[in-house]
Scaffold this motif. Structure first.
Motif, PDB file in Angstrom:
ATOM      1  N   VAL A 248      22.551  11.487  33.223  1.00 23.80           N
ATOM      2  CA  VAL A 248      24.380  12.045  33.480  1.00 23.80           C
ATOM      3  C   VAL A 248      24.993  10.823  32.629  1.00 23.80           C
ATOM      4  O   VAL A 248      25.546   9.692  33.223  1.00 23.80           O
ATOM      5  CB  VAL A 248      24.572  11.880  34.499  1.00 23.80           C
ATOM      6  CG1 VAL A 248      25.731  12.774  34.841  1.00 23.80           C
ATOM      7  CG2 VAL A 248      23.473  12.899  35.766  1.00 23.80           C
ATOM      8  N   SER A 249      26.008  11.435  31.840  1.00 22.42           N
ATOM      9  CA  SER A 249      26.810  10.241  30.863  1.00 22.42           C
ATOM     10  C   SER A 249      27.822  10.304  31.813  1.00 22.42           C
ATOM     11  O   SER A 249      28.639   8.901  31.182  1.00 22.42           O
ATOM     12  CB  SER A 249      27.027  10.951  29.393  1.00 22.42           C
ATOM     13  OG  SER A 249      26.215  11.026  29.027  1.00 22.42           O
ATOM     14  N   SER A 250      28.354  10.657  32.998  1.00 21.56           N
ATOM     15  CA  SER A 250      29.636  10.272  33.455  1.00 21.56           C
ATOM     16  C   SER A 250      28.740  10.219  34.844  1.00 21.56           C
ATOM     17  O   SER A 250      28.198   9.174  35.433  1.00 21.56           O
ATOM     18  CB  SER A 250      30.486  11.315  33.667  1.00 21.56           C
ATOM     19  OG  SER A 250      31.621  11.085  34.274  1.00 21.56           O
TER      20      SER A 250
ATOM     21  N   ILE B  74      17.975  11.267  39.128  1.00 21.06           N
ATOM     22  CA  ILE B  74      19.168  11.313  38.307  1.00 21.06           C
ATOM     23  C   ILE B  74      19.770   9.534  38.211  1.00 21.06           C
ATOM     24  O   ILE B  74      19.659   9.033  39.074  1.00 21.06           O
ATOM     25  CB  ILE B  74      20.730  11.681  39.752  1.00 21.06           C
ATOM     26  CG1 ILE B  74      20.223  13.000  40.106  1.00 21.06           C
ATOM     27  CG2 ILE B  74      21.688  11.098  38.987  1.00 21.06           C
ATOM     28  CD1 ILE B  74      21.995  12.935  40.731  1.00 21.06           C
ATOM     29  N   LEU B  75      20.160   9.822  36.237  1.00 27.08           N
ATOM     30  CA  LEU B  75      19.934   7.991  36.110  1.00 27.08           C
ATOM     31  C   LEU B  75      22.250   8.815  35.730  1.00 27.08           C
ATOM     32  O   LEU B  75      22.125   9.099  34.635  1.00 27.08           O
ATOM     33  CB  LEU B  75      19.249   8.043  34.657  1.00 27.08           C
ATOM     34  CG  LEU B  75      17.536   8.000  35.253  1.00 27.08           C
ATOM     35  CD1 LEU B  75      16.685   8.096  34.023  1.00 27.08           C
ATOM     36  CD2 LEU B  75      17.282   7.146  36.091  1.00 27.08           C
ATOM     37  N   ALA B  76      22.547   7.869  36.237  1.00 24.56           N
ATOM     38  CA  ALA B  76      23.676   8.264  36.217  1.00 24.56           C
ATOM     39  C   ALA B  76      24.567   7.806  35.525  1.00 24.56           C
ATOM     40  O   ALA B  76      24.418   5.970  35.650  1.00 24.56           O
ATOM     41  CB  ALA B  76      24.820   8.503  37.637  1.00 24.56           C
ATOM     42  N   PHE B  77      25.258   7.124  34.275  1.00 25.57           N
ATOM     43  CA  PHE B  77      26.125   6.258  33.571  1.00 25.57           C
ATOM     44  C   PHE B  77      26.790   5.156  35.077  1.00 25.57           C
ATOM     45  O   PHE B  77      27.383   4.197  34.828  1.00 25.57           O
ATOM     46  CB  PHE B  77      27.038   6.285  32.105  1.00 25.57           C
ATOM     47  CG  PHE B  77      27.308   5.357  31.529  1.00 25.57           C
ATOM     48  CD1 PHE B  77      26.183   5.129  30.943  1.00 25.57           C
ATOM     49  CD2 PHE B  77      29.262   4.516  31.634  1.00 25.57           C
ATOM     50  CE1 PHE B  77      26.753   3.361  30.082  1.00 25.57           C
ATOM     51  CE2 PHE B  77      29.070   3.682  31.675  1.00 25.57           C
ATOM     52  CZ  PHE B  77      27.844   3.132  30.965  1.00 25.57           C
ATOM     53  N   THR B  78      27.470   6.160  35.475  1.00 25.72           N
ATOM     54  CA  THR B  78      28.647   5.953  36.827  1.00 25.72           C
ATOM     55  C   THR B  78      28.421   6.119  37.837  1.00 25.72           C
ATOM     56  O   THR B  78      27.640   4.626  38.381  1.00 25.72           O
ATOM     57  CB  THR B  78      29.808   6.214  36.495  1.00 25.72           C
ATOM     58  OG1 THR B  78      30.188   6.449  34.945  1.00 25.72           O
ATOM     59  CG2 THR B  78      31.261   5.421  36.857  1.00 25.72           C
ATOM     60  N   SER B  79      28.603   7.013  38.817  1.00 26.44           N
ATOM     61  CA  SER B  79      28.438   7.210  40.252  1.00 26.44           C
ATOM     62  C   SER B  79      27.892   8.602  40.075  1.00 26.44           C
ATOM     63  O   SER B  79      27.790   9.444  39.458  1.00 26.44           O
ATOM     64  CB  SER B  79      30.200   7.081  41.105  1.00 26.44           C
ATOM     65  OG  SER B  79      30.520   8.448  40.077  1.00 26.44           O
TER      66      SER B  79
ATOM     67  N   LEU C 237      18.375   8.690  43.733  1.00 24.11           N
ATOM     68  CA  LEU C 237      19.784   8.766  43.510  1.00 24.11           C
ATOM     69  C   LEU C 237      20.257   7.110  42.779  1.00 24.11           C
ATOM     70  O   LEU C 237      20.067   6.132  43.049  1.00 24.11           O
ATOM     71  CB  LEU C 237      21.132   8.930  44.090  1.00 24.11           C
ATOM     72  CG  LEU C 237      20.725  10.083  44.947  1.00 24.11           C
ATOM     73  CD1 LEU C 237      21.267  10.602  46.344  1.00 24.11           C
ATOM     74  CD2 LEU C 237      20.223  11.430  44.180  1.00 24.11           C
ATOM     75  N   LEU C 238      20.217   7.185  41.150  1.00 28.84           N
ATOM     76  CA  LEU C 238      20.378   5.924  39.874  1.00 28.84           C
ATOM     77  C   LEU C 238      21.212   5.389  40.042  1.00 28.84           C
ATOM     78  O   LEU C 238      21.722   6.337  38.907  1.00 28.84           O
ATOM     79  CB  LEU C 238      19.154   5.558  39.723  1.00 28.84           C
ATOM     80  CG  LEU C 238      17.775   5.429  40.599  1.00 28.84           C
ATOM     81  CD1 LEU C 238      16.618   5.471  39.461  1.00 28.84           C
ATOM     82  CD2 LEU C 238      17.583   4.376  41.782  1.00 28.84           C
ATOM     83  N   ALA C 239      22.355   4.323  40.277  1.00 25.68           N
ATOM     84  CA  ALA C 239      23.719   5.176  39.295  1.00 25.68           C
ATOM     85  C   ALA C 239      23.570   3.623  38.653  1.00 25.68           C
ATOM     86  O   ALA C 239      23.956   2.230  39.649  1.00 25.68           O
ATOM     87  CB  ALA C 239      25.006   4.602  40.848  1.00 25.68           C
ATOM     88  N   ARG C 240      23.897   3.654  37.298  1.00 22.48           N
ATOM     89  CA  ARG C 240      23.752   2.503  36.174  1.00 22.48           C
ATOM     90  C   ARG C 240      24.659   1.472  36.780  1.00 22.48           C
ATOM     91  O   ARG C 240      24.848   0.286  37.198  1.00 22.48           O
ATOM     92  CB  ARG C 240      24.407   2.643  35.128  1.00 22.48           C
ATOM     93  CG  ARG C 240      24.026   1.463  34.193  1.00 22.48           C
ATOM     94  CD  ARG C 240      23.781   1.996  32.497  1.00 22.48           C
ATOM     95  NE  ARG C 240      24.034   1.148  31.867  1.00 22.48           N
ATOM     96  CZ  ARG C 240      23.394   1.342  30.771  1.00 22.48           C
ATOM     97  NH1 ARG C 240      22.798   2.756  30.296  1.00 22.48           N
ATOM     98  NH2 ARG C 240      24.062   0.582  29.458  1.00 22.48           N
TER      99      ARG C 240
END
Length: 237
Positions: free
Chosen positions: A183-185, A199-204, A217-220
């Protein structure tokens, strides 16, 4: 005699051609499957965030909880973490480094098949998929076709949002270990969503009241926000 010799020659030529064809087939990959995304040390985490982890209610996390570089984890208790918590320590830092690598791997996977914004009511076979913005209203089915090693990589250039009571349904051997959402956002799982995959999310990432996850749930860079959720990290090889 001449006819017999010609027949023998034709037979030998046919056998030689068959051998050559067999060799070519065995040397060529047939329908090579996409490899899974390597998570490194982030594999042990059910929840990993960059800024904060915030929980409301009796959420249960079956897997590690990590935060780096942030330091604010709130809501535990009443939330319960059944494995380890790594808050701004060496382990969390390494997991975040590995998350960045995994995120970049997923984002770079090609070729990708374009899908419509609305995934609800559709069935996807193993492969790499991409959409500008993705949503699930109802049920998305992922069909492994009997292959337990089948990999699904679903990418969005913006957000992933699921509606209330939506679900990701895995059939015919599909494994949540091999389902990845890049997920780019930011990602939002709606109330009582039954979600599958990492989920690999760039933000939240936000999980609304009662949403459940068989995955991670992995938020970068941003926060992971929970509200009376159950997050089960799957046992993956």
């Amino acid at each position: 005699m001449k006819a017999r010799s010609q027949k023998r020659t034709a037979v030998m030529a046919g056998l030689l051609a068959a051998v050559c064809i067999a060799a070519l087939i065995s040397a060529s990959p047939v329908g090579a499957a996409d490899p899974p995304i390597g998570l490194g040390t982030a594999n042990s985490y059910a929840v990993l965030a960059g800024s904060t982890v915030t929980n409301t209610g009796p959420s249960v996390i079956n897997g590690d909880l990590g935060l780096s570089p942030g330091s604010a984890v709130t809501g535990f208790p009443p939330g319960l973490v059944n494995d380890f918590q790594h808050i701004e320590d060496v382990e969390a830092l390494q997991a975040k480094i590995d998350l960045v690598t995994a995120y970049d791997d997923a984002a770079g996977r090609t070729p990708a098949t374009s899908v419509a914004t609305e995934l609800g009511g559709t069935t996807l076979l193993p492969g790499v998929y991409t959409g500008a913005t993705l949503g699930i209203t109802g049920t998305l089915t992922l069909d492994a076709g009997g292959d337990a090693a089948a990999v699904f990589i679903i990418k969005t250039d913006s957000t992933l949002i699921t509606a209330t009571d939506s679900a990701v349904n895995l059939i015919n051997g599909a494994n949540p270990c091999n389902v990845f959402w890049q997920v780019s956002s930011s990602a939002t799982l709606g109330t009582r969503t039954a979600f599958q995959g990492t989920i690999l999310a760039f933000t939240s990432i936000s999980a609304d009241m009662g949403a459940t996850v068989e995955g991670r749930l992995l938020a970068r860079n941003g926060a992971v926000t929970l509200d009376n959720n159950v997050i089960n990290r799957p046992e993956c090889a």
